[in-house]
Write a protein that holds these residues in place. Structure first.
Motif, PDB file in Angstrom:
ATOM      1  N   ASN A 176       5.441  -0.298  20.128  1.00 49.33           N
ATOM      2  CA  ASN A 176       4.607   0.252  18.972  1.00 49.33           C
ATOM      3  C   ASN A 176       3.425  -0.254  18.908  1.00 49.33           C
ATOM      4  OD1 ASN A 176       4.781  -2.520  18.390  1.00 49.33           O
ATOM      5  ND2 ASN A 176       6.573  -2.448  16.956  1.00 49.33           N
TER       6      ASN A 176
ATOM      7  N   ARG B  68       4.236 -15.285   6.474  1.00 49.99           N
ATOM      8  CA  ARG B  68       3.926 -13.948   5.639  1.00 49.99           C
ATOM      9  C   ARG B  68       2.752 -13.066   6.180  1.00 49.99           C
ATOM     10  NH1 ARG B  68       6.675 -13.607   0.772  1.00 49.99           N
ATOM     11  NH2 ARG B  68       7.432 -15.486  -0.111  1.00 49.99           N
TER      12      ARG B  68
ATOM     13  N   ALA C 182       2.802  -5.308   9.650  1.00 49.57           N
ATOM     14  CA  ALA C 182       3.146  -4.032   9.130  1.00 49.57           C
ATOM     15  C   ALA C 182       2.025  -3.104   8.785  1.00 49.57           C
ATOM     16  CB  ALA C 182       3.902  -4.530   7.847  1.00 49.57           C
ATOM     17  N   MET C 183       0.838  -3.882   8.535  1.00 46.82           N
ATOM     18  CA  MET C 183      -0.100  -3.184   7.918  1.00 46.82           C
ATOM     19  C   MET C 183      -0.874  -2.179   9.282  1.00 46.82           C
ATOM     20  SD  MET C 183      -2.011  -5.591   5.268  1.00 46.82           S
ATOM     21  CE  MET C 183      -3.471  -4.749   4.807  1.00 46.82           C
TER      22      MET C 183
ATOM     23  N   THR D  88       3.368 -11.455   9.392  1.00 47.72           N
ATOM     24  CA  THR D  88       4.393 -10.045   9.154  1.00 47.72           C
ATOM     25  C   THR D  88       3.799  -8.916   8.594  1.00 47.72           C
ATOM     26  OG1 THR D  88       6.037 -11.845   8.813  1.00 47.72           O
ATOM     27  CG2 THR D  88       6.573  -9.305   8.474  1.00 47.72           C
ATOM     28  N   VAL D  89       3.189  -9.215   7.354  1.00 50.62           N
ATOM     29  CA  VAL D  89       2.533  -8.179   6.635  1.00 50.62           C
ATOM     30  C   VAL D  89       1.067  -7.722   7.488  1.00 50.62           C
ATOM     31  CG1 VAL D  89       0.669  -9.189   4.976  1.00 50.62           C
ATOM     32  CG2 VAL D  89       1.949  -7.479   4.327  1.00 50.62           C
TER      33      VAL D  89
ATOM     34  N   THR E  81       7.717   2.433  13.031  1.00 55.60           N
ATOM     35  CA  THR E  81       8.365   1.103  12.989  1.00 55.60           C
ATOM     36  C   THR E  81       8.921   0.360  11.839  1.00 55.60           C
ATOM     37  OG1 THR E  81       6.848   0.567  15.078  1.00 55.60           O
ATOM     38  CG2 THR E  81       8.333  -1.108  14.214  1.00 55.60           C
TER      39      THR E  81
ATOM     40  N   LEU F 192       0.723  -1.642  11.755  1.00 56.38           N
ATOM     41  CA  LEU F 192       1.572  -0.355  12.420  1.00 56.38           C
ATOM     42  C   LEU F 192       1.622   0.909  11.492  1.00 56.38           C
ATOM     43  CD1 LEU F 192       4.641  -2.442  13.441  1.00 56.38           C
ATOM     44  CD2 LEU F 192       3.075  -1.296  14.867  1.00 56.38           C
ATOM     45  N   ARG F 193       1.061   0.781  10.335  1.00 57.63           N
ATOM     46  CA  ARG F 193       0.808   1.844   9.367  1.00 57.63           C
ATOM     47  C   ARG F 193      -0.475   2.413   9.186  1.00 57.63           C
ATOM     48  NH1 ARG F 193       4.869  -0.083   5.042  1.00 57.63           N
ATOM     49  NH2 ARG F 193       4.526   1.850   3.961  1.00 57.63           N
TER      50      ARG F 193
ATOM     51  N   ARG G  95      -1.377  -9.877  -5.160  1.00 58.81           N
ATOM     52  CA  ARG G  95      -0.054  -9.415  -5.078  1.00 58.81           C
ATOM     53  C   ARG G  95       0.663 -10.687  -4.607  1.00 58.81           C
ATOM     54  NH1 ARG G  95       3.820  -8.506  -2.164  1.00 58.81           N
ATOM     55  NH2 ARG G  95       4.872  -7.060  -1.259  1.00 58.81           N
ATOM     56  N   TYR G  96       0.358 -11.405  -3.830  1.00 58.70           N
ATOM     57  CA  TYR G  96       0.992 -12.754  -3.296  1.00 58.70           C
ATOM     58  C   TYR G  96       1.139 -13.989  -4.006  1.00 58.70           C
ATOM     59  CZ  TYR G  96       2.361 -10.160   1.100  1.00 58.70           C
ATOM     60  OH  TYR G  96       2.881  -9.400   1.854  1.00 58.70           O
TER      61      TYR G  96
ATOM     62  N   ASP H 257      11.590  -7.321   3.423  1.00 63.66           N
ATOM     63  CA  ASP H 257      10.889  -8.018   2.298  1.00 63.66           C
ATOM     64  C   ASP H 257       9.457  -8.328   2.655  1.00 63.66           C
ATOM     65  OD1 ASP H 257      13.176  -7.980   1.407  1.00 63.66           O
ATOM     66  OD2 ASP H 257      13.159 -10.015   0.651  1.00 63.66           O
ATOM     67  N   ALA H 258       9.224  -8.764   3.691  1.00 65.67           N
ATOM     68  CA  ALA H 258       7.965  -9.325   4.173  1.00 65.67           C
ATOM     69  C   ALA H 258       7.021  -8.059   4.430  1.00 65.67           C
ATOM     70  CB  ALA H 258       7.909 -10.142   5.431  1.00 65.67           C
ATOM     71  N   GLN H 259       7.467  -7.032   4.947  1.00 65.60           N
ATOM     72  CA  GLN H 259       6.607  -5.804   5.440  1.00 65.60           C
ATOM     73  C   GLN H 259       6.279  -5.064   4.244  1.00 65.60           C
ATOM     74  OE1 GLN H 259       8.562  -2.716   7.759  1.00 65.60           O
ATOM     75  NE2 GLN H 259      10.474  -3.892   7.564  1.00 65.60           N
ATOM     76  N   PHE H 260       6.427  -5.444   3.022  1.00 62.24           N
ATOM     77  CA  PHE H 260       6.035  -4.390   1.984  1.00 62.24           C
ATOM     78  C   PHE H 260       4.696  -4.683   1.560  1.00 62.24           C
ATOM     79  CE2 PHE H 260      10.525  -3.777   0.614  1.00 62.24           C
ATOM     80  CZ  PHE H 260      10.448  -2.339   1.254  1.00 62.24           C
TER      81      PHE H 260
ATOM     82  N   LEU I  62      10.147  -2.850  10.625  1.00 62.41           N
ATOM     83  CA  LEU I  62      10.513  -4.254  10.782  1.00 62.41           C
ATOM     84  C   LEU I  62      11.719  -4.992  10.335  1.00 62.41           C
ATOM     85  CD1 LEU I  62       6.758  -5.413  10.450  1.00 62.41           C
ATOM     86  CD2 LEU I  62       7.681  -5.196  12.714  1.00 62.41           C
TER      87      LEU I  62
END
Lengths: 567, 274
Positions: free
Chosen positions: A53, B214, B221-222, B217-218, A89, B224-225, B165-166, A95-98, A91
């Motif tokens: 990825n 946290r 995620a960001m 991970t976030v 992907t 990857l998108r 948000r956090y 919860d943590a990826q939102f 993950l």
């Protein structure tokens, strides 16, 4: 067919490490294939996923040897953004990826980044939400969703990009058994309808194989040791070699003396079930001695316990239960049923709003958290919530600070606890350099050193592979034999069957069942409501009309024998 | 849950219905106007407006009590400090001296000084509730899109909204960690002040590690998108400006002009009753 992904003589070394994490990877994945990548922790399976990825090398740099081709293009020439157009992907921890606060907003995130105009964006979000059954939840806050809904929302957020390769990193880690099964069914449907390439990284093989896969890739120590059809992988012993848990029904077959051949289709439980022969199984059952149950005395009693954050919305109600000294109780139930709250109330993190807690007959309901912690220790799920010192030794000593022990006593307890938890060789290590399982042990040690009578653990085995899972559970069982009373919150039904003396089912803030694990498995209605599943061993026993309790026990005993050979 | 400070509070009210951009512009103008003036009449009008806005938003006092009391304490300490450093600042400003109490040494009590401190406190009592109101009625991502709309680069805007948000998550982590510490007999909520302060530091390390986890991970995620690939981005949650927004902005602009005119027409930021 064209190749979706190709690894050619590929090796990767993280910048902070001297040894390569991936060695000489040769792997071709064709478009539309369904691939399951399995391996114990540290085998490199997540690293492999990150090379696909793009998190490697963009977020985690290192030395890259050989080639990775994505749709025929050199992966190093593609930016993370380019790759996100081909590969979606999901993950491990939904919860943590939102990123967004509401479901709709989170689904739209990738579209926002692509600068899609708002009307079009809304249309796509709605369409994808329908595909994953979250269309009624678009305005819901992510915190209010169940585990399964979160997973589906996370998947929707990936689907908006129309990526034709879907990559799931341990999708089942945070789901209860039923939600896990639903998640797999959704992946199955999506793959069939759109012919995307599906890559799943998981070590819970039986739970993933509820849907068909084309190939299983087995990784050990950074290398691919097997790459074949699931039926072959399940029958040629490669999973035992890699110390991965094979499906329970396959273990059962080997226990019953059957030779598992790939033509028997061991990857599908239903056809495989027909291979079992009742007389063989009955014969084997005769050979296994019956387990005897010991009697014990009540240590902890709960009477009509209640708890609420806000008047009128009870989180726990009428909770009455007894925990015997020196036993292990598992606490099961759906996400949000009140299991963790029960643990918090017992350990004094939250004050009860009604009812009584009796320890050895003494009322301890109104003790402060510090007093309560002297008798009831609570090990949180996330070790990072508990670790506040740099070195292993310091952390465990820190727990004794308030006890005001003499130095000699403190040193003695420290050494004893370190040895008991298998941490003695690591006593001068920085905690952050330890593996997840070891960190977890440090947190257990820091509670144990205070010598509580009862230990509560929130999902002590979550996300751990077979070896670490067994190590942890055998360790906890050892504590029980030393006289410790244990309460363990879990989703894993096989853990419940193998280790618990008592199981409590929590549903909507009440204890709906307390008794033996086999008694619970007989109550299908109850299981269904609690989002739990019978294990495949139970299904086989029913199919063969043999006593499920003896059947499961025999296989557990056989499994334990096999485990003794690990080193 | 217990106290959730400064998080977004979902309600249906005219204030919630306004777009984030309107609220942001309103908030900025309102605070600028209030920061500039020491004119008691203007401050009283602004104070009245802020009370009315609070009522309109349907946010209840107890929902934001903690922050308000906390900041009130700071304002009082601030006023006290001002007095200790310059007991005759008011005399200097207003150009007259009405002594109420001779006091000790330089610490006299004059009507001018009391009036000056009153204005100072009034000023913060106007600004703080409005700032809190802005934070609790603006959806974090809408806030980001508004920042972006008024010209702040979207990466910065998004970072701000992510931080907002956090806040509730970090608060929850903090409570869990504090509980875990107390369970080991390490007092965080009682004992001597020094002890508590020292023990609180022990919470910071676990909080740091949980937060770093946290963030890692976030941010993955960001990435990857596709976050950060383009020079611009669109916003799913952006509301379109309605009539009510234009009305609200017009009102706040008029209020700001009024405040500046009243404040500066006599060439002085202070209203002088003496």
């Amino acid at each position: 067919m064209t190749n979706a992904i190709e690894f050619q003589d590929f090796s990767f070394t993280y910048r902070s490490q001297s040894e390569p994490t991936l060695r000489q990877i040769q792997l071709t994945i064709q478009e539309g294939e369904r691939i399951l990548i399995v391996g114990p922790s540290g085998s490199g399976k997540s690293t492999l996923a990150q090379c696909i990825n793009g998190l490697i090398p963009f977020s985690y740099p290192g030395t890259w040897e050989g080639q990775v081709l994505i749709k025929g293009q050199d992966a190093r020439e593609l930016s993370l953004f380019d790759r996100s157009l081909h590969i979606g992907t999901v993950l491990q921890d939904p919860d943590a990826q939102f990123v967004g606060l509401s479901v709709g907003e989170d689904i739209a995130f990738a579209l926002e980044n692509k600068q899609t105009e708002r009307p079009e964006m809304q249309e796509i979000v709605e369409r994808v939400a329908r595909m994953t059954d979250v269309e009624t939840l678009l305005h819901a806050r992510l915190n209010d969703l169940s585990g399964g809904q979160r997973q589906r929302a996370a998947l929707a957020g990936v689907l908006v990009e129309d990526a034709d390769i879907l990559l799931f990193d341990e999708p089942l880690a945070n789901l209860d058994p039923v939600a896990g099964q639903e998640a797999m069914a959704l992946m199955d449907r999506l793959q069939r309808e759109t012919n995307r390439t599906l890559i799943v990284v998981e070590h819970r093989i039986e739970d993933v194989l509820v849907i068909p896969f084309d190939r299983i890739i087995v990784m050990v120590d950074g290398e691919i040791i097997a790459d074949d059809h699931p039926d072959v992988i399940l029958s040629n012993g490669v999973l035992q070699q890699a110390i991965l848990r094979e499906p329970l029904y396959v273990s059962a077959a080997r226990w019953a003396g059957m030779t598992v051949e790939s033509v028997d289709q061991p990857s599908r439980v239903d056809p495989f079930l027909k291979q079992f022969n009742q007389t063989d199984v009955l014969e084997r059952l005769e050979e296994t001695p019956q387990k005897e149950t010991a009697t014990a005395t009540a240590l902890l009693e709960l009477e009509q316990l209640a708890f609420h954050y806000r008047q009128g919305t009870p989180v726990l109600e009428n909770v009455t239960a007894t925990f015997q000294k020196g036993t292990l109780t598992t606490i099961v139930g759906q996400n949000g049923a009140g299991k963790s709250t029960l643990a918090k109330v017992l350990s004094g993190y939250q004050r009860t709003t009604g009812g009584q807690i009796l320890l050895d007959g003494t009322d301890i309901t109104n003790q402060s958290i510090a007093e309560r912690a002297g008798t009831i220790g609570f090990v949180l799920q996330n070790p990072n919530h508990m670790i506040s010192k740099h070195l292993v030794q310091e952390e465990i000593r820190y727990g004794m600070q308030a006890l005001r022990l003499s130095e000699a006593e403190e040193n003695e307890r420290l050494e004893q606890t370190l040895r008991r938890c298998g941490l003695y060789p690591f006593r001068n290590w920085p905690i952050q350099a330890l593996s997840f399982g070891q960190k977890k042990r440090v947190t257990i040690a820091s509670i144990l050193v205070r010598r509580p009578d009862i230990l509560i653990l929130d999902e002590p085995t979550a996300g751990q592979d077979y070896r670490h899972y067994s190590d942890m559970m055998d360790f906890l069982e050892g504590l029980k034999e030393d006289g410790m009373t244990l309460l363990i919150i879990t989703h894993d039904m096989h853990l419940v069957l193998e280790y618990s003396d008592q199981v409590c089912l929590v549903q909507a803030g009440r204890i709906r069942y307390a008794g033996t694990s086999f008694g619970l498995l007989n109550q299908e209605q109850l299981l269904h409501h609690a989002h739990l599943k019978q294990t495949s061993l139970f299904t086989i026993a029913e199919h063969l009309e043999v006593d499920p309790e003896r059947f499961v026990e025999s296989i557990i005993t056989a499994e334990r024998k096999e485990r003794e050979q690990w080193l | 849950m217990a106290v959730e400070m400064l998080g977004y509070i979902e309600k249906t009210s005219p204030i919630h219905r306004l777009t984030g951009t309107t609220k942001l512009i309103g908030f900025l103008l309102f605070t600028t106007a209030t920061m500039f003036t020491y004119d008691t009449r203007v401050l009283l009008v602004m104070g009245l407006v802020s009370i009315v806005l609070f009522r309109l938003s349907r946010i209840r006092f107890r929902e934001v009590r903690f922050v308000l009391i906390f900041t009130a304490l700071f304002v009082l300490i601030n006023a006290l400090a001002v007095y200790l450093f310059e007991p005759e600042q008011g005399v200097e400003i207003y150009g007259s001296r009405h002594v109420l109490l001779e006091g000790i040494g330089r610490f006299t009590v004059t009507a001018e000084q009391l009036f000056y401190l009153f204005n100072l406190i009034l000023k913060y009592s106007v600004i703080v509730p409005i700032a809190v109101l802005f934070l609790v009625t603006t959806h974090p991502t809408e806030f980001a899109s508004s920042l972006n709309r008024i010209g702040v680069p979207y990466k910065i805007a998004f970072a701000v909204s992510l931080a907002l948000r956090y806040i509730p998550d970090v608060q929850a982590d903090f409570r869990t960690i504090a509980n875990a510490q107390e369970a080991r007999g390490i007092a965080v909520s009682h004992g001597s002040l020094w002890q508590r302060a020292r023990n609180s530091i022990q919470i910071l390390l676990p909080l740091l590690f949980t937060s770093l986890e946290r963030i890692e991970t976030v941010s993955n995620a960001m990435d990857l998108r596709g976050f950060g690939a383009g020079r611009k981005r669109t916003w799913y949650n952006q509301k379109t400006m309605n009539q009510i927004d234009y009305v609200a902005i017009s009102c706040i602009v008029l209020l700001t002009i009024f405040s500046f005119v009243v404040t500066f027409y006599d060439g002085n930021r202070f209203y002088n009753p003496f």
